[in-house]
Scaffold this motif. Structure first.
Motif, PDB file in Angstrom:
ATOM      1  N   SER A 288      65.925 -49.444  29.217  1.00 38.99           N
ATOM      2  CA  SER A 288      66.652 -49.270  27.964  1.00 38.99           C
ATOM      3  C   SER A 288      66.612 -50.567  27.159  1.00 38.99           C
ATOM      4  O   SER A 288      66.734 -51.656  27.723  1.00 38.99           O
ATOM      5  CB  SER A 288      68.097 -48.879  28.287  1.00 38.99           C
ATOM      6  N   GLY A 289      66.396 -50.435  25.868  1.00 42.28           N
ATOM      7  CA  GLY A 289      66.325 -51.636  25.027  1.00 42.28           C
ATOM      8  C   GLY A 289      64.910 -52.143  24.840  1.00 42.28           C
ATOM      9  O   GLY A 289      64.692 -53.108  24.109  1.00 42.28           O
ATOM     10  N   ALA A 290      63.921 -51.489  25.484  1.00 42.34           N
ATOM     11  CA  ALA A 290      62.528 -51.891  25.314  1.00 42.34           C
ATOM     12  C   ALA A 290      62.121 -51.695  23.861  1.00 42.34           C
ATOM     13  O   ALA A 290      62.720 -50.892  23.132  1.00 42.34           O
ATOM     14  CB  ALA A 290      61.630 -51.063  26.229  1.00 42.34           C
TER      15      ALA A 290
ATOM     16  N   ALA B  11      65.123 -42.968  21.058  1.00 45.88           N
ATOM     17  CA  ALA B  11      66.524 -43.210  20.718  1.00 45.88           C
ATOM     18  C   ALA B  11      67.443 -42.772  21.852  1.00 45.88           C
ATOM     19  O   ALA B  11      68.444 -43.432  22.147  1.00 45.88           O
ATOM     20  CB  ALA B  11      66.876 -42.473  19.422  1.00 45.88           C
ATOM     21  N   LEU B  12      67.097 -41.660  22.512  1.00 48.53           N
ATOM     22  CA  LEU B  12      67.917 -41.193  23.631  1.00 48.53           C
ATOM     23  C   LEU B  12      67.894 -42.197  24.777  1.00 48.53           C
ATOM     24  O   LEU B  12      68.884 -42.386  25.483  1.00 48.53           O
ATOM     25  CB  LEU B  12      67.401 -39.839  24.135  1.00 48.53           C
ATOM     26  N   ARG B  13      66.724 -42.837  24.959  1.00 41.68           N
ATOM     27  CA  ARG B  13      66.589 -43.797  26.049  1.00 41.68           C
ATOM     28  C   ARG B  13      67.121 -45.167  25.667  1.00 41.68           C
ATOM     29  O   ARG B  13      67.105 -46.088  26.474  1.00 41.68           O
ATOM     30  CB  ARG B  13      65.111 -43.932  26.457  1.00 41.68           C
ATOM     31  N   GLY B  14      67.541 -45.336  24.402  1.00 43.03           N
ATOM     32  CA  GLY B  14      68.086 -46.621  23.967  1.00 43.03           C
ATOM     33  C   GLY B  14      67.040 -47.669  23.655  1.00 43.03           C
ATOM     34  O   GLY B  14      67.336 -48.857  23.648  1.00 43.03           O
ATOM     35  N   HIS B  15      65.800 -47.226  23.426  1.00 40.65           N
ATOM     36  CA  HIS B  15      64.766 -48.205  23.061  1.00 40.65           C
ATOM     37  C   HIS B  15      64.973 -48.668  21.634  1.00 40.65           C
ATOM     38  O   HIS B  15      65.545 -47.958  20.806  1.00 40.65           O
ATOM     39  CB  HIS B  15      63.372 -47.589  23.183  1.00 40.65           C
TER      40      HIS B  15
END
Lengths: 239, 306, 330, 281
Positions: free
Chosen positions: B64-66, B94-98
Motif C-alpha cells: 500500500s502506498g506504492a 485506489a482500493l489498494r491505497g497506491h
C-alpha cells in the motif's frame, strides 16, 4: 547541395542517438535532443492546423466542389482554436484563482471541454463504431473459406469470437473442466491456448522480422543510402 | 427438382440482399442486449485469463502506498473499449491505497484522465490531490517524452496540469526517472502507446538492477501484437473489452471478499455489462460468415451443375 | 446547393438491388422498420422516467437532461435523483439545477451520432457536415492542446519567463531566460516553411533532424526490445514439469509448439531461399501458424469494433433517451 | 555475466549492461552493409518466388479474356509512407503486364502526389512494354483525401466497371474490408499486399492472394531490381538466419539446463545469458 546537408544532418543525429545509448555522459545530449524533438512534435501539430487552414481557404476561394463543407471545417477549426487558446469559460484554478489563464484549457465546464465532449467525442466515436457494420457486411459477402488457409483462419476466428464471450462457455460446457486431458478443448480454454501458443509464436517471429527491417532502414539513413524522407511530409500520427 | 430450384432462388436472393439489412441486424444484435442488461442489470461471470490475472497481481502485490504511473494513451474514438479498463485499474490502485500519477501521450487524452479520476476518486475524499494522486497531463513528443522521462520525469513535465512544479508535489518525492515508479501502466489505442513504452522505457531496464514492472491495457486491434511481450517484458495485458471485464470482475470479487455486504456501484461494472452485446454481436458475426459461405458455395455448385 | 454536394447513392452498387422497383420496395420496408424502432424509443421516452424514490420522486421526460451541482469554482454533473431530492426539500433551491449548455450538448452529440450513422443508409450531406465539423474541431483541439501543454512552458516559458508567468502560466518557476529554447523554436519555424511552395526546401532540415533522431532511437530500441529480448525468451526450456502428468505433457507440448512456430514463421520470411526441401516444409508449417495468428487477430479486431458500437448505443439509450440507467446517472 | 566482465572504472562512462546490445547492433550492421556491398558488386542475388506476384499475370490475363478492366489501389496514405512507395513499385509491374496483355488499368488514388507518382510509373511501364500509345493518364486519377468518401467513390466505380482483377498494394486501414467486399461482389480475382498488421487478416480472408508484411516489401525490392534494396533484403535474411540458429541453440541449452535441475552446471550460464539479453532471470 542542400539535400546532401540534410542527409548529413539526419545521419549525424541518428549516430549520436545510437552512441548516447552506450556512452553514459552523452545521456544529457540525448535528453536535450529529446526536448527539441518534443517541441518539433508540438509545432508539427501547429503545422497540421495551418495546413488545414490553407487547404480549406484555397478550396473556398476557388469555389471548388464542396466548398461549403470546407467553410464548415474552417469555422469549426477557428472556433475550437479560439476558445482553446483563450481558455473561454474555463473555471479558474484553485492555486491561482485570480489569474485569467490559470485554469486548464480543457477543464470540465469550459468551452473547449464542451466541444470535446459533445462534438469531437460523439463524431469520432461513431465514425469508429461504423466499422462494426462494415465488418458484418464483409463477413457475409467477402470472407470465403475458399482454401485451406482461409478455413484455418476463419475457424480460429470462430474459436476466439465465441471463446471470448459467454457463448464459448455455454457451447462447450459439456466438456468436463476437471479432466486436464480434455478440458483444454473448452472454447474459452482453447482460445487462451491459441493466444499463448500460436499468436505468441507467430507474432514473435513477425516482430523479430519487423525489428530487423527497422534496423536495416536505420542503417541506411545513417549512411545516407535512404533519402526517401526528403520528399516526405512531417507530423505525428495516431491510430 | 422443385425444391432444388427453391433452394437456388433463396441462395440467389440472399446473395443479392441489400447490405443495409445486415447493418440493421448488427444494430439489433448490439442494441437489444444493451437494453435488456440496462433493464435487468444482469452480467455474466468471468473467468480471468493468465494475462489479466498477471495484471491484477502486479497491482495487488504492491505494498500500500506504492507509486503507479498510469499513462492513458487513447482518445474518445477508442474510449468505448478502453475507458472501462482505465476505470478498473485506477479503481484497483485506489482500493489498494497506491499513489497514482497519470499522464497521456495523446493530445485528446486530457479530459479522459479528468473523467476517470472524477469517476473513481469523486467519492474518495481521503485521496488528496498532490499527496495520493497527481495528473501530469499531456506532453507532445511521443517517444521523445519517454526518453526524457527515462532520465528525469521533470524534464518532460516541469509542472503538473495544475501548474504546480514537480518538486513541490509530495507524492513525487524521490522520483527521478521513470524506473523509480513501482509500476507503469499504459492503456493505449495505438501509436504512441504500450508497444513504445515496452521498447523505450521497459526493455532498457531489464538488463539493469531494477526492472520496471509494466502492465498494458489495449484495444482488440492492438492486443495480438503485444502478446509476445508477455510475460517477459510485461506483467500482464488486458486485451479488448473482455480483458476489461475480467479485470473488473477480479476487482469486484476482491471487494466482495473483503466485505461480503459491499454493493459494487453500477458504474464499476461497465465492461461486464458490455459482454452481453459482445456475445450477440460475435454470434451474429459467426452466423454471417457461415451463411455467406453456404450461399457462396451453394450458388457455385448450382452454376457448376448448370 | 452545389457547395454541399452529397454524392447520390450509387444505384447498382454491390449490396444495392439493381432493379429500381425492388430497390424502392426494399427502401420502403426498411424505412418502415426504422420508423417502428424510432417510434418505440420516442414513446418510451415520452412516458418519462421516475427519478428519486418515495416522496422525492419526480418524473423527468428524459431526452438528454443533464443536472449539475456547484462544486468549488466549477460545476459537476450529478444524477437526476439528486436534483429530485433537492427540489422536494426546497423547491426554490439553486444548488442543483438543469445545465442547459450540457443538455444542448447531449442533444448535439446525439444528433451528430445519428448523422454519422446515416451514412449506412447512403452518403448524404448530413453525414458530410458531421465529418467536416470533426475535421475542424479535432485539428483545432489538438493545436490548442499542443500550444498550452508543450509550447507555453517548454518554449515561451524558457525564452521569456517574466511575460509567460504574468500572462500565460502563473505557476512558472523559471526566472532566467534559457536561450537554448531558441533551437526548437527555430526548428519549428523552419518546419512551418513547408507550407510555402517556394520555401518548402528549408523545411527539409528540421525534417532530416527529426527523421535522424527518430531512426537512431528506433534502430536501438527495436533491436533491444523486439530482437534481443525476444530471442532471450527462446531460452525457455522445452520440457516443463507440471504437478500432474497431463500438466507436464500440456506444458511441454505448448513450449515445443511455441518454438516450432517461431522458427517456422521465420523460415517463411526467408526470401533468398526457395521454399523447397526442409525450408519449404518449415515454411508450410509457418503458414499455418500465420493463419491461426491472423484468425485470432481477426477475432480480436471484430471484438473491438463491436465494443465501440456498443458504447455509442449505450450513449443514445442512456444519456439521450433515458431508456436505461445502468451507471446510475439519473 | 558480460556486465561483470567490464572494468568498474569504465562503468563511469560506458553502459556495461548494454554490451550484448552493442554486439547485436554490430551483427545487424555488418550483415546489412556486407550484403549491400555484395549486391553492388553485381553478383545476382536470388529472391524466392512469391505466389502473390505470380498471381498478377493470371489475374491480368483473365481480365483481358473477359474484356474487363483491372483496378489497382495503392493504399490511402501519401508517398511518405514506405508501404505506398512499395505499392507504386508493384504498380509498375502490374502496369507492364497489363500493357503486354493490352488490358485497361484503373488507378484511383487518395492523395494527389500518389496520382502523379502512379502516372509516371505507369507511363514508364507502358514505354518499357513497347506500347506508349496505349497509356491513358485519365484512368489514373485523384479521388479525395477523405478515407470513407474515397471508398464510397471507388466502390461505386467498381460496381459500374466490374473490374475482373483488383490489386490492393499499400497502406490500408478500415477501408480494406469495404474494398475487398466490393471486389468479391463483382467476382474479381483479388490480390493484396500490406504490412498493416491489423488489416492483414481481412485481406487474407477476402482475397485470393495476399503478400504478408515483409513479403510485400520483398516483392517491391525484387521488382525494383536496385542492388541496394535487394542487398538489404539479403542482409535481413542473414540476420534472420543467425536468429534462427541462436534461437535453436538457446532452446537446446535451456532444455538441458532445465533437465539438469536448478543446481546443474548449465543453469548459471543460461540464466546469465538470458538476463544479459533482457529476458529476465
Amino acid at each position: 547541395m542542400s539535400r546532401s546537408i540534410a542527409v548529413l544532418v539526419a545521419g549525424v543525429a541518428a549516430v549520436v542517438m545510437v552512441l548516447s545509448k552506450f556512452i553514459v555522459p552523452m545521456e544529457s545530449a540525448e535528453t536535450t535532443v529529446a526536448e527539441w524533438f518534443n517541441a518539433a512534435a508540438a509545432i508539427a501539430f501547429v503545422l497540421g492546423g495551418a495546413s488545414l487552414l490553407k487547404m480549406n481557404l484555397l478550396t473556398i476561394s476557388a469555389r471548388g466542389p464542396g466548398w461549403g463543407y470546407a467553410a464548415v471545417t474552417l469555422v469549426a477549426f477557428l472556433a475550437t482554436l479560439g476558445v482553446g487558446l483563450f481558455k473561454v469559460g474555463v473555471p479558474p484554478s484553485a492555486a491561482f484563482p485570480d489569474h485569467r489563464m490559470g485554469g486548464t484549457p480543457d477543464a470540465e465546464g469550459g468551452a473547449l471541454w464542451w466541444i470535446y465532449e459533445y462534438l469531437m467525442s460523439p463524431i469520432t466515436g461513431t465514425l469508429f463504431a461504423m466499422l462494426a457494420f462494415y465488418v458484418a457486411s464483409a463477413a457475409f459477402r467477402a470472407f470465403r473459406a475458399k482454401n485451406a488457409a482461409a478455413i484455418f483462419l476463419l475457424v480460429t476466428a470462430f474459436v476466439v469470437l465465441l471463446g471470448r464471450t459467454y457463448a464459448g462457455v455455454f457451447v462447450t460446457s459439456w466438456i468436463p473442466d476437471d479432466v486436464p486431458w480434455v478440458s483444454w478443448l473448452r472454447l474459452e480454454n482453447l482460445s487462451a491456448v491459441i493466444m499463448s501458443v500460436f499468436t505468441t509464436a507467430g507474432t514473435r517471429a513477425m516482430i523479430i522480422g519487423i525489428a530487423i527491417g527497422v534496423a536495416a532502414t536505420g542503417i541506411k539513413i545513417m549512411i545516407g543510402l535512404d533519402r526517401s524522407y526528403l520528399g516526405a511530409g512531417a507530423g505525428g500520427g495516431n491510430g | 427438382m422443385a425444391t432444388h430450384a427453391g433452394h437456388a432462388s433463396i441462395f440467389a436472393r440472399l446473395d443479392r440482399i441489400d447490405r443495409r439489412w445486415i447493418f440493421l441486424a448488427m444494430f439489433v444484435a448490439v442494441a437489444a442486449p444493451i437494453l435488456w442488461v440496462g433493464v435487468t442489470g444482469k452480467t455474466f461471470p468471468e473467468a480471468p485469463t493468465p494475462a489479466v490475472q498477471g495484471a491484477f497481481d502486479a497491482v495487488e502485490s504492491l505494498p500500500s502506498g506504492a507509486r503507479v504511473l498510469v499513462s492513458m494513451d487513447f482518445d474518445p474514438a477508442s474510449a468505448g473499449e478502453l475507458q472501462p479498463m482505465a476505470t478498473a485499474i485506477v479503481r484497483h490502485c485506489a482500493l489498494r491505497g497506491h499513489r497514482i500519477c497519470t499522464m497521456t501521450l495523446w493530445p485528446a487524452g486530457g479530459p479522459i484522465i479528468d473523467g476517470t479520476m472524477q469517476d473513481v476518486l469523486g467519492d474518495r475524499p481521503d485521496y488528496r490531490y498532490g499527496e495520493h494522486w497527481v495528473n501530469l497531463g499531456y506532453r507532445a513528443g511521443f517517444e521523445g517524452v519517454m526518453k526524457q522521462m527515462n532520465s528525469r520525469v521533470s524534464l518532460a513535465y516541469a509542472t503538473d496540469v495544475r501548474q504546480t512544479p514537480l518538486e513541490r508535489i509530495p507524492m513525487l518525492e524521490g522520483i527521478t526517472g521513470i524506473a523509480d515508479f513501482d509500476l507503469l501502466v499504459s492503456i493505449s489505442a495505438g501509436y504512441a502507446g504500450a508497444k513504445e513504452w515496452v521498447q523505450y522505457s521497459v526493455s532498457p531496464t531489464l538488463t539493469g538492477s531494477k526492472p520496471l514492472r509494466f502492465v498494458a491495457g489495449s484495444t482488440g486491434v492492438q492486443t495480438p501484437q503485444l502478446i509476445p511481450y508477455y510475460p517477459n517484458q510485461m506483467a500482464g495485458i488486458l486485451g479488448a473489452i473482455k480483458g476489461a471485464a475480467e479485470y473488473e470482475y477480479l476487482v469486484n470479487e476482491a471487494v466482495r471478499k473483503a466485505d461480503p455486504s459491499a454493493i459494487v456501484p453500477a458504474k464499476f461494472q461497465e465492461a461486464q455489462r458490455r459482454m452481453a452485446p459482445q456475445l450477440f454481436g460475435h454470434v451474429l458475426m459467426v452466423a454471417l460468415i457461415v451463411l455467406g459461405n453456404v450461399v457462396f458455395f451453394g450458388l457455385r455448385n448450382r452454376e457448376a451443375r448448370a | 446547393m452545389s457547395q454541399f454536394p452529397g454524392t447520390s447513392g450509387t444505384p447498382g452498387a454491390p449490396g444495392m438491388p439493381a432493379d429500381p422497383a425492388v430497390a424502392r420496395r426494399a427502401n420502403r420496408l426498411m424505412i418502415a422498420v426504422l420508423a417502428v424502432i424510432a417510434a418505440l424509443l420516442v414513446v418510451r421516452a415520452w412516458v418519462g422516467t421516475e427519478v428519486g424514490s418515495g416522496a422525492d420522486a419526480q418524473v423527468v421526460h428524459g431526452y438528454g437532461m443533464v443536472f449539475v451541482e456547484q462544486q468549488g469554482a466549477g460545476h459537476v454533473q450529478v444524477p437526476a435523483a439528486e436534483w429530485a431530492q433537492a427540489v422536494a426539500a426546497d423547491p426554490a433551491q439553486q444548488r442543483v439545477m438543469v445545465s442547459w449548455p450540457r443538455t444542448v450538448g447531449v442533444w448535439a452529440a446525439a444528433l451528430l451520432t445519428l448523422a454519422v450513422l446515416s451514412f449506412l443508409w447512403r452518403d448524404n450531406p448530413v453525414y458530410k457536415l458531421a465529418e467536416s465539423v470533426v475535421v475542424g474541431v479535432s485539428a483545432g483541439y489538438v493545436m490548442s492542446t499542443a500550444v498550452w501543454s508543450s509550447l507555453v512552458n517548454q518554449v515561451f516559458g524558457k525564452l521569456a519567463p517574466g511575460l509567460t508567468k504574468a500572462y500565460l502560466s502563473p505557476g512558472l518557476t523559471t526566472t532566467e531566460s534559457d536561450w537554448w529554447a531558441l533551437v526548437p523554436l527555430g526548428l519549428g519555424m523552419l518546419l512551418l516553411c513547408r507550407l510555402s511552395a517556394r520555401l518548402s526546401w528549408v523545411g527539409m532540415f528540421p525534417l532530416a533532424f527529426v527523421v535522424g533522431v527518430f531512426s537512431g532511437w528506433r534502430f536501438v530500441q527495436y533491436v533491444e526490445s523486439d530482437l534481443l529480448a525476444q530471442v532471450a525468451t527462446m531460452f525457455d526450456p522445452l520440457y516443463v514439469a507440471g504437478p500432474t502428468a497431463a500438466a507436464t505433457v500440456g506444458g511441454t507440448l505448448c513450449a515445443v509448439l511455441v518454438l516450432v512456430g517461431v522458427l517456422t514463421v521465420l523460415a517463411y520470411f526467408f526470401f533468398s531461399l526457395e521454399h523447397k526441401g526442409p525450408v519449404g516444409g518449415a515454411a508450410r508449417i509457418g503458414v499455418w501458424y500465420l493463419m491461426i495468428t491472423f484468425g485470432a487477430s481477426f477475432g480480436f479486431t471484430v471484438m473491438g469494433r463491436i465494443a465501440l458500437l456498443a458504447a455509442r448505443c449505450e450513449f443514445l439509450f442512456d444519456d439521450w433517451l433515458w431508456l436505461i440507467d445502468p451507471a446510475g446517472k439519473h | 555475466m558480460l556486465a561483470d566482465a567490464a572494468d568498474p572504472a569504465q562503468k563511469a562512462w560506458f553502459a556495461a549492461d548494454k554490451v550484448p546490445l552493442l554486439v547485436a547492433l554490430a551483427v545487424v550492421v555488418a550483415a546489412v552493409l556486407g550484403s549491400i556491398a555484395l549486391a553492388r558488386t553485381g553478383r545476382p542475388i536470388r529472391i524466392r518466388r512469391l505466389a502473390g506476384l505470380d498471381a498478377v499475370e493470371e489475374a491480368v490475363g483473365r481480365a483481358t479474356e473477359m474484356g474487363r478492366p483491372i483496378l489497382f489501389v495503392p493504399g490511402i496514405q501519401d508517398m511518405d509512407n514506405i508501404m505506398t512507395v512499395a505499392g507504386v513499385t508493384i504498380l509498375g509491374h502490374v502496369a507492364k503486364v497489363a500493357a503486354e496483355y493490352d488490358a485497361e488499368i484503373e488507378v484511383p488514388t487518395s492523395r494527389s502526389i500518389v496520382m502523379t507518382a502512379a502516372r509516371d510509373t505507369v507511363q514508364a511501364a507502358y514505354l518499357a512494354a513497347g506500347r506508349p500509345d496505349s497509356y491513358n493518364p485519365d484512368r489514373i486519377y485523384y479521388v479525395t483525401d477523405d478515407q470513407f468518401a474515397y471508398v464510397a467513390a471507388t466502390s461505386g466505380m467498381m460496381a459500374r466497371k466490374k473490374p475482373a482483377a483488383c490489386f490492393y498494394f499499400g497502406c490500408f486501414f478500415a477501408e480494406s474490408l469495404i474494398l475487398a467486399e466490393n471486389g468479391n461482389a463483382v467476382g474479381a480475382i483479388q490480390v493484396a499486399g500490406t504490412a498493416e498488421t491489423a488489416q492483414l487478416p481481412f485481406f487474407v480472408a477476402a482475397c485470393d492472394y495476399t503478400l504478408i508484411g515483409e513479403e510485400f516489401f520483398a516483392a517491391s525490392a525484387y521488382l525494383s531490381g536496385e542492388p541496394d534494396q535487394v542487398g538489404t533484403l539479403l542482409g535481413q535474411d542473414v540476420v534472420k538466419a543467425i536468429v534462427w540458429f541462436v534461437g535453436l541453440a538457446a532452446a537446446a541449452l535451456g532444455t538441458v539446463a532445465a533437465l539438469q535441475g536448478p543446481d546443474g552446471a548449465l543453469q548459471p550460464f543460461v540464466s546469465a545469458m538470458r538476463a544479459a539479453m533482457g529476458g529476465g532471470a
